[in-house]
Structures are given as C-alpha cells and as structure tokens.
Design a protein around this motif. Structure first.
Motif, PDB file in Angstrom:
ATOM      1  N   SER A  75       0.437  -0.919  -0.067  1.00 30.44           N
ATOM      2  CA  SER A  75       0.047  -0.031  -0.113  1.00 30.44           C
ATOM      3  C   SER A  75       0.643   1.444  -0.191  1.00 30.44           C
ATOM      4  CB  SER A  75      -1.161   0.167   1.458  1.00 30.44           C
ATOM      5  OG  SER A  75      -1.666  -1.281   1.318  1.00 30.44           O
ATOM      6  N   LYS A  76       2.100   1.514   0.490  1.00 28.48           N
ATOM      7  CA  LYS A  76       3.275   2.532   0.289  1.00 28.48           C
ATOM      8  C   LYS A  76       3.540   2.001  -0.858  1.00 28.48           C
ATOM      9  CE  LYS A  76       2.658   2.992   5.773  1.00 28.48           C
ATOM     10  NZ  LYS A  76       1.687   3.872   5.551  1.00 28.48           N
ATOM     11  N   MET A  77       4.103   1.352  -1.809  1.00 30.28           N
ATOM     12  CA  MET A  77       4.724   1.480  -2.462  1.00 30.28           C
ATOM     13  C   MET A  77       4.581   2.135  -3.568  1.00 30.28           C
ATOM     14  SD  MET A  77       5.748  -2.867  -2.974  1.00 30.28           S
ATOM     15  CE  MET A  77       6.779  -3.489  -1.320  1.00 30.28           C
ATOM     16  N   ASN A  78       5.615   2.633  -4.196  1.00 29.19           N
ATOM     17  CA  ASN A  78       4.885   3.423  -5.660  1.00 29.19           C
ATOM     18  C   ASN A  78       4.782   2.249  -6.949  1.00 29.19           C
ATOM     19  OD1 ASN A  78       7.609   2.382  -7.359  1.00 29.19           O
ATOM     20  ND2 ASN A  78       8.117   4.862  -6.080  1.00 29.19           N
ATOM     21  N   GLU A  79       4.824   2.093  -7.580  1.00 31.23           N
ATOM     22  CA  GLU A  79       4.165   1.147  -9.233  1.00 31.23           C
ATOM     23  C   GLU A  79       5.481   0.249  -9.235  1.00 31.23           C
ATOM     24  OE1 GLU A  79       3.017  -1.409 -11.693  1.00 31.23           O
ATOM     25  OE2 GLU A  79       1.591  -0.189 -10.565  1.00 31.23           O
ATOM     26  N   ASP A  80       6.461   1.219  -9.727  1.00 27.95           N
ATOM     27  CA  ASP A  80       7.551   0.367 -10.430  1.00 27.95           C
ATOM     28  C   ASP A  80       8.142  -0.643  -8.652  1.00 27.95           C
ATOM     29  OD1 ASP A  80       8.169   2.088 -12.351  1.00 27.95           O
ATOM     30  OD2 ASP A  80       9.446   3.183 -11.484  1.00 27.95           O
ATOM     31  N   GLN A  81       8.267  -0.007  -7.617  1.00 24.39           N
ATOM     32  CA  GLN A  81       8.438  -1.033  -6.537  1.00 24.39           C
ATOM     33  C   GLN A  81       7.644  -2.131  -6.456  1.00 24.39           C
ATOM     34  OE1 GLN A  81       8.386   2.363  -3.407  1.00 24.39           O
ATOM     35  NE2 GLN A  81       9.829   2.163  -3.040  1.00 24.39           N
ATOM     36  N   ARG A  82       5.884  -2.303  -6.668  1.00 23.23           N
ATOM     37  CA  ARG A  82       4.999  -3.463  -7.005  1.00 23.23           C
ATOM     38  C   ARG A  82       5.000  -3.783  -7.669  1.00 23.23           C
ATOM     39  NH1 ARG A  82       0.784   1.515  -5.695  1.00 23.23           N
ATOM     40  NH2 ARG A  82       0.108   0.889  -8.207  1.00 23.23           N
ATOM     41  N   ALA A  83       5.372  -3.441  -9.067  1.00 27.30           N
ATOM     42  CA  ALA A  83       6.461  -4.193 -10.101  1.00 27.30           C
ATOM     43  C   ALA A  83       6.874  -5.079 -10.104  1.00 27.30           C
ATOM     44  CB  ALA A  83       6.218  -3.146 -11.194  1.00 27.30           C
ATOM     45  N   SER A  84       8.547  -4.759  -9.687  1.00 26.99           N
ATOM     46  CA  SER A  84       9.378  -5.124  -9.441  1.00 26.99           C
ATOM     47  C   SER A  84       8.940  -6.390  -7.871  1.00 26.99           C
ATOM     48  CB  SER A  84      10.582  -4.467  -8.704  1.00 26.99           C
ATOM     49  OG  SER A  84      11.644  -5.148  -7.922  1.00 26.99           O
ATOM     50  N   LEU A  85       8.152  -5.605  -7.138  1.00 29.46           N
ATOM     51  CA  LEU A  85       7.597  -6.987  -6.610  1.00 29.46           C
ATOM     52  C   LEU A  85       6.840  -8.624  -6.632  1.00 29.46           C
ATOM     53  CD1 LEU A  85       7.057  -8.326  -3.570  1.00 29.46           C
ATOM     54  CD2 LEU A  85       5.395  -7.005  -2.972  1.00 29.46           C
ATOM     55  N   ARG A  86       6.116  -7.434  -8.093  1.00 30.30           N
ATOM     56  CA  ARG A  86       5.279  -9.153  -8.444  1.00 30.30           C
ATOM     57  C   ARG A  86       6.267  -9.583  -9.758  1.00 30.30           C
ATOM     58  NH1 ARG A  86       1.751  -4.188  -9.364  1.00 30.30           N
ATOM     59  NH2 ARG A  86       2.766  -4.210 -11.869  1.00 30.30           N
ATOM     60  N   LEU A  87       6.651  -9.142 -10.224  1.00 30.76           N
ATOM     61  CA  LEU A  87       8.286 -10.002 -10.921  1.00 30.76           C
ATOM     62  C   LEU A  87       8.770 -11.166 -10.373  1.00 30.76           C
ATOM     63  CD1 LEU A  87       9.489 -10.765 -14.279  1.00 30.76           C
ATOM     64  CD2 LEU A  87      10.902  -8.735 -13.479  1.00 30.76           C
ATOM     65  N   SER A  88       8.927 -10.957  -9.227  1.00 29.42           N
ATOM     66  CA  SER A  88      10.115 -11.401  -7.909  1.00 29.42           C
ATOM     67  C   SER A  88       8.677 -12.857  -7.521  1.00 29.42           C
ATOM     68  CB  SER A  88      10.363 -10.632  -6.667  1.00 29.42           C
ATOM     69  OG  SER A  88      11.038  -9.980  -7.654  1.00 29.42           O
ATOM     70  N   HIS A  89       7.666 -12.332  -6.995  1.00 25.73           N
ATOM     71  CA  HIS A  89       7.279 -12.981  -5.923  1.00 25.73           C
ATOM     72  C   HIS A  89       5.452 -13.816  -6.558  1.00 25.73           C
ATOM     73  CE1 HIS A  89      10.267 -12.545  -3.543  1.00 25.73           C
ATOM     74  NE2 HIS A  89      10.213 -11.080  -3.061  1.00 25.73           N
ATOM     75  N   SER A  90       5.133 -13.265  -7.206  1.00 21.24           N
ATOM     76  CA  SER A  90       3.624 -13.512  -8.242  1.00 21.24           C
ATOM     77  C   SER A  90       4.013 -13.596  -8.861  1.00 21.24           C
ATOM     78  CB  SER A  90       3.054 -12.098  -6.997  1.00 21.24           C
ATOM     79  OG  SER A  90       2.989 -11.479  -8.282  1.00 21.24           O
ATOM     80  N   SER A  91       2.489 -14.147  -9.964  1.00 18.65           N
ATOM     81  CA  SER A  91       2.145 -14.803 -10.954  1.00 18.65           C
ATOM     82  C   SER A  91       0.626 -14.888 -11.390  1.00 18.65           C
ATOM     83  CB  SER A  91       3.077 -16.032 -11.367  1.00 18.65           C
ATOM     84  OG  SER A  91       4.502 -16.083 -11.403  1.00 18.65           O
ATOM     85  N   PHE A  92      -0.258 -14.954 -12.282  1.00 18.12           N
ATOM     86  CA  PHE A  92      -1.000 -14.775 -13.438  1.00 18.12           C
ATOM     87  C   PHE A  92      -1.653 -14.780 -13.955  1.00 18.12           C
ATOM     88  CE2 PHE A  92       0.390 -10.873 -11.509  1.00 18.12           C
ATOM     89  CZ  PHE A  92       0.136  -9.661 -10.549  1.00 18.12           C
ATOM     90  N   ILE A  93      -3.140 -15.816 -13.275  1.00 17.62           N
ATOM     91  CA  ILE A  93      -3.632 -16.146 -14.658  1.00 17.62           C
ATOM     92  C   ILE A  93      -5.093 -15.768 -15.070  1.00 17.62           C
ATOM     93  CG2 ILE A  93      -4.531 -18.891 -15.340  1.00 17.62           C
ATOM     94  CD1 ILE A  93      -2.618 -19.846 -13.789  1.00 17.62           C
TER      95      ILE A  93
END
Length: 225
Positions: free
Chosen positions: A74-92
């Motif tokens: 909630s306290k991250m900017n878009e670039d930080q959230r994108a980096s977290l998504r790339l490292s730790h999450s995926s989507f279908i």
C-alpha cells in the motif's frame, strides 16, 4: 508453522461514475497462509476481481493496507509493486494472454527473460515444467497451433516458471469446456501443492471453489459471513 503470505486489513475502494460514488469494496479484511489455496466467489459486481487486483498490487486502495510477502504494498509506488510482482507473484487469466509470435517454450520463458535469468539451464527447467503440464512434445508450437486447453496449460506453466510465492487466477477455466476445465483445475492444485505456492482464485464455478482450502464469499463489497 505457516506464515501469512497475504494480509488484507480494512480494505476499501470506490469509483466515481457520473458524479456518483460506487463503493466496490467496504472494509474487507482476511489473511492467507503460505501454500494455502482460497477461492473468492460471489455474484457479478460483488468486488471479486477488484479485490484480487488490489491484492496483487495492480491498483491502490482508498483506505486500508495490504501486506504481500511481508511487504506493505500500500505504501509502494508502481515501480516497486511491479518489481515485487515479478519476483514473488504470477497471474492466470480467463483469456490466455499468450504472445502469438512466440512458441509455447518461449511464452513460458517470458518471466525469466524479464528477470534476465533465461539461459540453457532455465530452458531445461522450462521443458520440465511443460512436461508436467503435458506439453513437452508441443513446446515448439505457436498458440494458433494449440487448442484452448493447451494454451491455458502454457499459461499455467508460464505462471509457475519463476516459482512464485503466490499465484492469482481470475476465472482460469471460464473459456474452457467442462472436461478441459476439470483437467486444468486438477493441474492448478497439483502444482499448488508441489511447489508450495499460495493460490487465490476468483471464480463463479462452485466445483472449482470447493477444491480450495477456503472460500471467501463476496456480497456487495464485503466478505459475507
């Protein structure tokens, strides 16, 4: 003891349409543990997909906090959230979102390419994962040469290639016939257990929801008791 992979606290989200406020989520709170699978169900317009998008860091809540993989997104900017998504999450998704000019193998390797980790060793790992989803012999085929069920299996392999801690699936079997959908469901939960990936599924399918460890039923922006 399992740790929480996702903690949602007092989450609210509204949109404005024709100068009128539409409250989509209203003080939603829940947690998900490592390796746990949950289904989010409810009628259209109940806030299911909005909730998943916020949990994945695709949008910001109006109020409340989301801790994903130990970090307050909630306290991250878009670039930080994108980096977290790339490292730790995926989507279908319900639509497979494969790149038409890439083979099945190349589509699965896209997350590795984005991380700069594509090499001979990871190519072998990709082939192993395609084998697990029953497509090793089809790895050189393009999406147009694959059936809908095969394309969704490629999408699943792509989602699991970077060994995500959490996977978000939005109506993952919505475009498939019953037989193919059942096979895809079994595959999702098999990989969920094998790779210890937490799984969040938004679905209208009661049979799919019943296979999850827990079900969160949404109604008018709240989790129904």
């Amino acid at each position: 003891m399992s740790q929480n992979i996702l903690t949602v606290s007092n989450l609210s989200k509204s949109y404005f349409l024709n100068n009128s406020e539409l409250k989509v989520l209203d003080s939603v709170s829940f947690t998900i543990k490592e390796s746990e699978s949950i289904a989010i169900t409810g009628p259209s317009g109940s806030g299911k997909s909005t909730l998943m998008g916020l949990c994945a860091g695709l949008d910001n809540p109006d109020t409340g906090e989301i801790h994903l993989c130990g970090q307050n997104i909630s306290k991250m900017n878009e670039d930080q959230r994108a980096s977290l998504r790339l490292s730790h999450s995926s989507f279908i998704f319900q639509s497979f979102h494969l790149m038409p000019t890439l083979t099945a193998l190349e589509n699965v390797m896209v997350p590795l390419e984005l991380q700069g980790n594509a090499n001979k060793e990871t190519r072998e790992l990709t082939l192993e994962l395609l084998d697990q989803v029953g497509l090793k012999d089809r790895h050189h085929h393009f999406p147009s040469q694959l059936s809908g069920g095969e394309q969704q299996r490629v999408a699943i392999a792509r989602a699991f290639i970077n060994r995500p801690k959490i996977l978000f699936a939005d109506e993952p079997t919505g475009n498939l016939d019953t037989h193919t959908a059942n096979n895809i469901q079994s595959l999702l939960f098999e990989l969920n257990q094998k790779l210890s990936t937490s799984l969040i599924i938004v679905t209208h399918d009661n049979e799919l929801a019943a296979k999850a460890d827990r079900t969160l039923k949404m109604k008018a922006g709240k989790i129904a008791e």
